[in-house]
Design an enzyme around this catalytic site. Structure first.
Site, PDB file in Angstrom:
ATOM      1  N   LYS A 166       0.846  -1.195   0.000  1.00  0.00           N
ATOM      2  CA  LYS A 166       0.000   0.000   0.000  1.00  0.00           C
ATOM      3  C   LYS A 166       0.873   1.233   0.000  1.00  0.00           C
ATOM      4  O   LYS A 166       1.894   1.287   0.693  1.00  0.00           O
ATOM      5  CB  LYS A 166      -0.935   0.006   1.204  1.00  0.00           C
ATOM      6  CG  LYS A 166      -1.978   1.122   1.161  1.00  0.00           C
ATOM      7  CD  LYS A 166      -3.130   0.863   2.111  1.00  0.00           C
ATOM      8  CE  LYS A 166      -2.749   1.008   3.552  1.00  0.00           C
ATOM      9  NZ  LYS A 166      -3.869   0.709   4.466  1.00  0.00           N
ATOM     10  N   LYS A 168       0.934   5.583   0.198  1.00  0.00           N
ATOM     11  CA  LYS A 168       0.247   6.818   0.556  1.00  0.00           C
ATOM     12  C   LYS A 168       0.222   7.762  -0.644  1.00  0.00           C
ATOM     13  O   LYS A 168       1.206   7.875  -1.385  1.00  0.00           O
ATOM     14  CB  LYS A 168       0.951   7.502   1.729  1.00  0.00           C
ATOM     15  CG  LYS A 168       0.993   6.670   3.006  1.00  0.00           C
ATOM     16  CD  LYS A 168      -0.382   6.473   3.614  1.00  0.00           C
ATOM     17  CE  LYS A 168      -0.302   5.786   4.968  1.00  0.00           C
ATOM     18  NZ  LYS A 168      -1.620   5.566   5.586  1.00  0.00           N
ATOM     19  N   ASP A 197      -3.756   5.057  -0.495  1.00  0.00           N
ATOM     20  CA  ASP A 197      -4.382   5.548   0.730  1.00  0.00           C
ATOM     21  C   ASP A 197      -4.181   7.055   0.830  1.00  0.00           C
ATOM     22  O   ASP A 197      -3.053   7.532   0.937  1.00  0.00           O
ATOM     23  CB  ASP A 197      -3.751   4.838   1.927  1.00  0.00           C
ATOM     24  CG  ASP A 197      -4.378   5.227   3.258  1.00  0.00           C
ATOM     25  OD1 ASP A 197      -5.317   6.037   3.269  1.00  0.00           O
ATOM     26  OD2 ASP A 197      -3.909   4.705   4.293  1.00  0.00           O
ATOM     27  N   ASN A 199      -5.797   9.060   3.220  1.00  0.00           N
ATOM     28  CA  ASN A 199      -5.946   9.534   4.600  1.00  0.00           C
ATOM     29  C   ASN A 199      -6.853  10.756   4.721  1.00  0.00           C
ATOM     30  O   ASN A 199      -6.546  11.712   5.422  1.00  0.00           O
ATOM     31  CB  ASN A 199      -4.589   9.810   5.233  1.00  0.00           C
ATOM     32  CG  ASN A 199      -3.792   8.546   5.474  1.00  0.00           C
ATOM     33  OD1 ASN A 199      -2.905   8.211   4.689  1.00  0.00           O
ATOM     34  ND2 ASN A 199      -4.121   7.817   6.535  1.00  0.00           N
ATOM     35  N   GLU A 223      -8.204   4.089  -0.610  1.00  0.00           N
ATOM     36  CA  GLU A 223      -8.519   4.138   0.817  1.00  0.00           C
ATOM     37  C   GLU A 223      -8.673   5.570   1.327  1.00  0.00           C
ATOM     38  O   GLU A 223      -7.884   6.449   0.991  1.00  0.00           O
ATOM     39  CB  GLU A 223      -7.405   3.432   1.589  1.00  0.00           C
ATOM     40  CG  GLU A 223      -7.663   3.294   3.078  1.00  0.00           C
ATOM     41  CD  GLU A 223      -6.640   2.401   3.745  1.00  0.00           C
ATOM     42  OE1 GLU A 223      -6.361   2.611   4.944  1.00  0.00           O
ATOM     43  OE2 GLU A 223      -6.119   1.474   3.076  1.00  0.00           O
ATOM     44  N   GLU A 249     -11.547   3.270   9.191  1.00  0.00           N
ATOM     45  CA  GLU A 249     -10.631   3.302  10.336  1.00  0.00           C
ATOM     46  C   GLU A 249     -10.894   4.482  11.263  1.00  0.00           C
ATOM     47  O   GLU A 249     -10.483   4.462  12.423  1.00  0.00           O
ATOM     48  CB  GLU A 249      -9.177   3.334   9.871  1.00  0.00           C
ATOM     49  CG  GLU A 249      -8.737   4.633   9.232  1.00  0.00           C
ATOM     50  CD  GLU A 249      -7.300   4.598   8.758  1.00  0.00           C
ATOM     51  OE1 GLU A 249      -6.448   5.182   9.453  1.00  0.00           O
ATOM     52  OE2 GLU A 249      -7.026   4.003   7.711  1.00  0.00           O
ATOM     53  N   HIS A 299      -7.687  -2.393   9.604  1.00  0.00           N
ATOM     54  CA  HIS A 299      -6.703  -1.326   9.731  1.00  0.00           C
ATOM     55  C   HIS A 299      -5.757  -1.748  10.848  1.00  0.00           C
ATOM     56  O   HIS A 299      -6.151  -1.863  12.003  1.00  0.00           O
ATOM     57  CB  HIS A 299      -7.362   0.010  10.084  1.00  0.00           C
ATOM     58  CG  HIS A 299      -6.356   1.099  10.324  1.00  0.00           C
ATOM     59  ND1 HIS A 299      -6.169   1.692  11.539  1.00  0.00           N
ATOM     60  CD2 HIS A 299      -5.455   1.664   9.488  1.00  0.00           C
ATOM     61  CE1 HIS A 299      -5.207   2.595  11.456  1.00  0.00           C
ATOM     62  NE2 HIS A 299      -4.752   2.604  10.220  1.00  0.00           N
ATOM     63  N   GLU A 318      -3.585  -5.954   7.463  1.00  0.00           N
ATOM     64  CA  GLU A 318      -2.540  -4.973   7.164  1.00  0.00           C
ATOM     65  C   GLU A 318      -1.310  -5.241   8.021  1.00  0.00           C
ATOM     66  O   GLU A 318      -1.419  -5.619   9.187  1.00  0.00           O
ATOM     67  CB  GLU A 318      -3.073  -3.568   7.443  1.00  0.00           C
ATOM     68  CG  GLU A 318      -2.105  -2.463   7.085  1.00  0.00           C
ATOM     69  CD  GLU A 318      -2.698  -1.087   7.283  1.00  0.00           C
ATOM     70  OE1 GLU A 318      -2.356  -0.182   6.511  1.00  0.00           O
ATOM     71  OE2 GLU A 318      -3.514  -0.907   8.222  1.00  0.00           O
TER      72      GLU A 318
END
Length: 348
Positions: A166, A168, A197, A199, A223, A249, A299, A318
């Site tokens: 994964k 970011k 991801d 966030n 994500e 999450e 998560h 994860e």
């Protein structure tokens, strides 16, 4: 058996290697550790992790010691859901989501740990296991890494046997995301899973624009594209993208997942043990998602592996990279289930 005492301790220290996502720098390692003692000498333990903010472990410890723990003294530790509901009622006036839920999660996990130890079995046996091993991917693509660093950690993840990685996104322009994700794809190959991801970094329009670009790279999921509470935005985005939306999450308790799941705003349900409220709520969230044929991916890892073992819709746990001295090896891209009594995970 009755609960006789609750002990709480804390740690908080700077990380040797801070990591960054699109909205924050995670620069600390902090823990609030809780131990529940009983009149039969059996104990249960849990550990709540904080990745930033120096004082959070101490604040949580105060909530547990002064507010939550006194309520459970004298209770039968087998009544895990009953204790949960009492604590929800207790904290409703101040707002249960937030650190109150972190404290409830600490108690919930310690109670499950205690039950497993009392019976001499790992908790996945109490939940009713569906599988003996859990597929896993590595969360390695932090934003502080340059392209060479991303390539290096992604290659190591594949060498260690992970099924994918994964990365970011959202720390810069879309062109930067595409360069970074494209570099990782070349390292891991076309068949490995690749997740992105954000966030919660984007608004709807930007999430749609970037989601369409990530689709072209064959990503497994997108994500947290939007702020966690924006259910309507998640529904709209899911309708426009073929790429599954993974989120959850930053939602607190099973109730926070109902509308999101029912309205089709999530393609991969992804609770966090701390914010969801512990093993009990994560298991209930997973069963709710299973009723709608929605897959479940944790998560984080650790104790979550017990929930994943028992759910019919589990797809991934994860993980970070395995330490060089890890006693655990992946088999066919999967973590084996822990065999120690209680709630021990593979990294405990």
């Amino acid at each position: 058996m009755k609960i006789t005492n609750v002990e709480v301790s804390i740690t908080s220290e700077a990380k040797d290697h801070p990591v960054r996502d699109a909205i924050q720098l995670l620069d600390r390692n902090g823990h609030t550790t809780l131990t529940i003692e009983t009149d039969e000498g059996v104990t249960g333990q849990s550990k709540i992790y904080f990745g930033r903010e120096e004082h959070s472990p101490a604040v949580l410890a105060m909530i547990i010691e002064r507010q939550l723990a006194p309520v459970i003294i004298g209770e039968d530790p087998a009544f895990i859901r009953g204790i949960r509901d009492r604590l929800r009622t207790l904290t409703d006036y101040q707002g249960t989501p937030g650190l109150s839920t972190f404290g409830m999660a600490a108690i919930d996990q310690a109670l499950w740990d205690l039950q497993g130890k009392a019976l001499g079995v790992p908790v996945w046996r109490l939940l009713g296991a569906q599988r003996s091993a859990i597929p896993t991917y590595a969360m390695v693509g932090w934003l502080e890494l340059d392209i060479a660093g991303l390539e290096r950690v992604s290659a190591k993840a594949m060498e260690q046997g992970f099924r994918g990685v994964k990365v970011k996104v959202g720390g810069g322009p879309l062109s930067e995301d595409l360069e970074r994700v494209g570099a990782v794809r070349k390292v891991i190959g076309d068949d490995a899973a690749l997740m992105v991801d954000a966030n919660q970094a984007f608004d709807y329009a930007e999430a749609l624009r970037r989601g369409r670009a990530y689709e072209q790279l064959g990503c497994r999921w997108f994500e947290e594209p939007l702020p966690a509470a924006d259910t309507a935005g998640h529904v709209r985005l899911a309708e426009k993208l073929d790429l599954p939306i993974a989120t959850g999450e930053n939602r607190y308790g099973q109730a926070a997942f109902r509308d999101l799941i029912e309205r089709g705003g999530v393609g991969v349900v992804q609770p966090d043990l701390r914010r969801a409220g512990g093993v009990t709520d994560c298991f209930e969230i997973g069963l709710l998602a299973a009723g709608f044929n929605i897959p479940y991916a944790s998560h984080g890892g650790g104790a979550h592996i017990h929930v994943l073992a028992a759910l019919p819709n589990t797809i991934y746990v994860e993980s970070g990279l395995l330490p060089d001295d890890s006693p655990i090896s992946l088999v066919d891209g999967c973590y084996p289930l822990p065999d120690r009594p209680g709630l021990a995970g593979w990294n405990d």
